[in-house]
Design a protein around this motif. Structure first.
Motif, PDB file in Angstrom:
ATOM      1  N   SER A 184      -7.676  -0.761   0.937  1.00  0.00           N
ATOM      2  CA  SER A 184      -8.051  -0.433   1.675  1.00  0.00           C
ATOM      3  C   SER A 184      -6.720   0.664   2.302  1.00  0.00           C
ATOM      4  O   SER A 184      -5.640   0.956   2.012  1.00  0.00           O
ATOM      5  CB  SER A 184      -8.662  -1.094   2.751  1.00  0.00           C
ATOM      6  N   LYS A 185      -7.084   1.782   3.960  1.00  0.00           N
ATOM      7  CA  LYS A 185      -5.557   2.743   3.842  1.00  0.00           C
ATOM      8  C   LYS A 185      -5.591   2.339   4.440  1.00  0.00           C
ATOM      9  O   LYS A 185      -3.531   2.889   4.376  1.00  0.00           O
ATOM     10  CB  LYS A 185      -6.939   3.487   5.273  1.00  0.00           C
ATOM     11  N   THR A 186      -5.401   1.475   5.414  1.00  0.00           N
ATOM     12  CA  THR A 186      -3.957   0.188   6.339  1.00  0.00           C
ATOM     13  C   THR A 186      -3.128  -0.667   5.000  1.00  0.00           C
ATOM     14  O   THR A 186      -2.244  -0.242   5.158  1.00  0.00           O
ATOM     15  CB  THR A 186      -5.304  -0.813   7.079  1.00  0.00           C
ATOM     16  N   ALA A 187      -3.806  -0.970   4.126  1.00  0.00           N
ATOM     17  CA  ALA A 187      -2.953  -1.559   3.044  1.00  0.00           C
ATOM     18  C   ALA A 187      -2.397  -0.499   2.535  1.00  0.00           C
ATOM     19  O   ALA A 187      -1.032  -0.712   2.421  1.00  0.00           O
ATOM     20  CB  ALA A 187      -4.193  -2.281   2.262  1.00  0.00           C
ATOM     21  N   TYR A 188      -2.304   0.166   2.633  1.00  0.00           N
ATOM     22  CA  TYR A 188      -1.945   1.525   1.626  1.00  0.00           C
ATOM     23  C   TYR A 188      -0.767   1.965   2.383  1.00  0.00           C
ATOM     24  O   TYR A 188       0.058   2.645   1.567  1.00  0.00           O
ATOM     25  CB  TYR A 188      -2.342   2.414  -0.108  1.00  0.00           C
ATOM     26  N   GLY A 189      -1.299   1.996   3.502  1.00  0.00           N
ATOM     27  CA  GLY A 189       0.181   2.606   4.554  1.00  0.00           C
ATOM     28  C   GLY A 189       0.657   1.539   4.767  1.00  0.00           C
ATOM     29  O   GLY A 189       2.068   1.849   4.465  1.00  0.00           O
ATOM     30  N   THR A 190       0.479   0.262   4.458  1.00  0.00           N
ATOM     31  CA  THR A 190       2.224  -0.589   4.658  1.00  0.00           C
ATOM     32  C   THR A 190       2.792  -0.230   3.588  1.00  0.00           C
ATOM     33  O   THR A 190       3.705  -0.486   3.621  1.00  0.00           O
ATOM     34  CB  THR A 190       0.767  -2.249   5.012  1.00  0.00           C
ATOM     35  N   ALA A 191       2.344  -0.482   1.960  1.00  0.00           N
ATOM     36  CA  ALA A 191       2.329  -0.410   1.453  1.00  0.00           C
ATOM     37  C   ALA A 191       3.088   1.380   0.888  1.00  0.00           C
ATOM     38  O   ALA A 191       4.588   0.511   0.382  1.00  0.00           O
ATOM     39  CB  ALA A 191       1.310  -0.803  -0.404  1.00  0.00           C
ATOM     40  N   PHE A 192       3.103   1.755   1.168  1.00  0.00           N
ATOM     41  CA  PHE A 192       3.951   2.885   1.236  1.00  0.00           C
ATOM     42  C   PHE A 192       5.612   2.861   2.261  1.00  0.00           C
ATOM     43  O   PHE A 192       6.589   2.797   1.836  1.00  0.00           O
ATOM     44  CB  PHE A 192       3.430   3.856   1.888  1.00  0.00           C
ATOM     45  N   GLN A 193       5.528   1.832   3.580  1.00  0.00           N
ATOM     46  CA  GLN A 193       6.205   1.652   4.150  1.00  0.00           C
ATOM     47  C   GLN A 193       7.371   0.638   3.344  1.00  0.00           C
ATOM     48  O   GLN A 193       8.635   0.952   2.908  1.00  0.00           O
ATOM     49  CB  GLN A 193       5.958   1.318   5.894  1.00  0.00           C
ATOM     50  N   LEU A 194       6.060  -1.026   3.363  1.00  0.00           N
ATOM     51  CA  LEU A 194       7.356  -1.293   1.927  1.00  0.00           C
ATOM     52  C   LEU A 194       8.025  -1.017   0.675  1.00  0.00           C
ATOM     53  O   LEU A 194       9.009  -1.288   0.723  1.00  0.00           O
ATOM     54  CB  LEU A 194       6.526  -2.773   1.643  1.00  0.00           C
ATOM     55  N   HIS A 195       7.261  -0.692   0.859  1.00  0.00           N
ATOM     56  CA  HIS A 195       7.743   0.468  -1.044  1.00  0.00           C
ATOM     57  C   HIS A 195       8.992   0.777  -1.089  1.00  0.00           C
ATOM     58  O   HIS A 195      10.325   0.857  -1.880  1.00  0.00           O
ATOM     59  CB  HIS A 195       6.911   1.270  -1.427  1.00  0.00           C
TER      60      HIS A 195
END
Length: 372
Positions: A184-195
């Motif tokens: 999902s878009k909100t999940a991978y946006g969060t993952a992008f930041q957390l990464h």
């Protein structure tokens, strides 16, 4: 007289929709009418509907029809009539709209970059949703990426705030972040930041069909299917970030991970499970806690000041946007739907959670000259 067409959703029965057309009323002094050129529809908007009563989402754009509501959406609009001296016909705006062909705003607190809708029924609602950004002076705006902005901008701001909230709390002592609905878009946006955080492992949880997509993004250290949780150490100090709203999965996460430090509930893509989201009393480990983005915005704005908050968010957005739109490996492809029946069909598809995660739905209900 002009008319406005809206897609109305039956509250409590989200699969039931109908198109409603009403005659536009004359504007009062200080009001403007906008043509809603297009808006995005994602699982985030389904969450708005699922929490429509509990979190007042139905109150932003009252339908005037008992039992029916208009789901708020994000997109772009153009001013077509103005009775306000500070807002010109032809001005382009980004913001929060009903699923309609047009809307009426009461601009207040105008600045070169934005204004607030001062409609009385919105006065007590979260201020972040009442702001409209003037594209000619908006630091987040780029004219050639409007589709991606409509689809990802509000979701990424939530993603950025989730990451900030976790860092603000020292990740609750965890070094592993478990993200459900990883495609999902909100999940991978969060993952992008957390990464980008040192010492934090980001694990995406998803269905078998979406593993390849999630792995291709490059923002998850590992991608694990929902039925393979035993591949993650049970004693790992971890945080669960729940984008799915699936009660069975949440229970399994809480039962398996003995060192679960925090359980963060974001949105709901599994609508049939949402009724039980608040029933976390029998969960093992920490209580599932709903994340509310406006609260973190308020906290950081008070701590950093509005200018610094904006600077940090703009920098993060442009970094994310450059990655998502990289021609060598674009993360998203916009698919346009125009007209009432097409919008209804796209809504049904998003509600059902079907479709390619690389596709983003961009919808329009207004009648183009010579068109539908």
């Amino acid at each position: 007289m002009s008319t406005t067409t809206s897609l109305l959703i039956r509250k409590g029965e989200l699969a039931t929709t109908r198109l409603h057309t009403a005659t536009d009323q004359p504007l009062a002094d200080g009001q403007v009418r906008v043509r809603i050129d297009f808006f995005a529809l994602t699982s985030n908007n389904i969450t708005y509907a699922a929490f429509g009563d509990a979190m007042s989402y139905w109150q932003f754009f009252p339908s005037g029809e008992e039992g029916w509501g208009s789901i708020p959406v994000w997109g772009f609009a153009s001013v077509v009539q103005s009775q306000h001296p500070g807002v010109a016909v032809g001005e382009r705006l980004y913001g929060y709209w009903p699923m309609s062909s047009s809307a009426v705003l009461s601009p207040d607190r105008l600045s070169p970059g934005r204004f607030t809708d001062a409609a009385p029924h919105r006065a007590e609602l979260p201020a972040v949703y009442n702001q409209y950004f003037r594209c000619n002076a908006d630091p987040l705006y780029t004219a050639d990426t409007e589709d991606v902005q409509a689809l990802l901008r509000p979701l990424f701001i939530t993603s950025w705030l989730i990451d900030d909230f976790m860092a603000d709390n020292d990740f609750f002592g965890a070094n592993t972040m478990l993200l459900s609905s990883a495609s999902s878009k909100t999940a991978y946006g969060t993952a992008f930041q957390l990464h980008q955080r040192e010492g934090i492992e980001v694990i995406g949880l998803t269905s078998p069909a979406n593993v390849a997509f999630c792995e291709s993004l490059g923002c998850y250290h590992r991608v694990v299917t929902y039925d393979a949780l035993d591949g993650i150490a049970a004693d790992a100090p971890c945080v669960y970030v729940d984008f799915a709203g699936n009660a069975g999965l949440r229970n399994a996460i809480h039962a398996r991970f003995s060192n679960l430090k925090y359980s963060c509930s974001i949105g709901g893509t599994h609508v049939e499970q949402l009724a039980s989201r608040g029933a976390g009393k029998d969960l093992a480990g920490p209580r599932a806690t709903l994340f509310f983005a406006p609260a973190q915005i308020k906290k950081r704005t008070a701590e950093w000041g509005a200018d610094e908050f904006g600077r940090r968010m703009v920098a993060a957005w442009h970094h994310f946007l450059a990655t998502v739109t990289d021609a060598r490996n674009p993360w998203l492809r916009a698919e346009h739907h125009h007209g009432g029946e097409a919008v209804q069909a796209a809504y049904a598809q998003v509600l059902a959670g079907k479709g390619d995660p690389r596709v983003g739905h961009v919808l329009s209900l207004y009648k183009q000259p010579g068109g539908l």
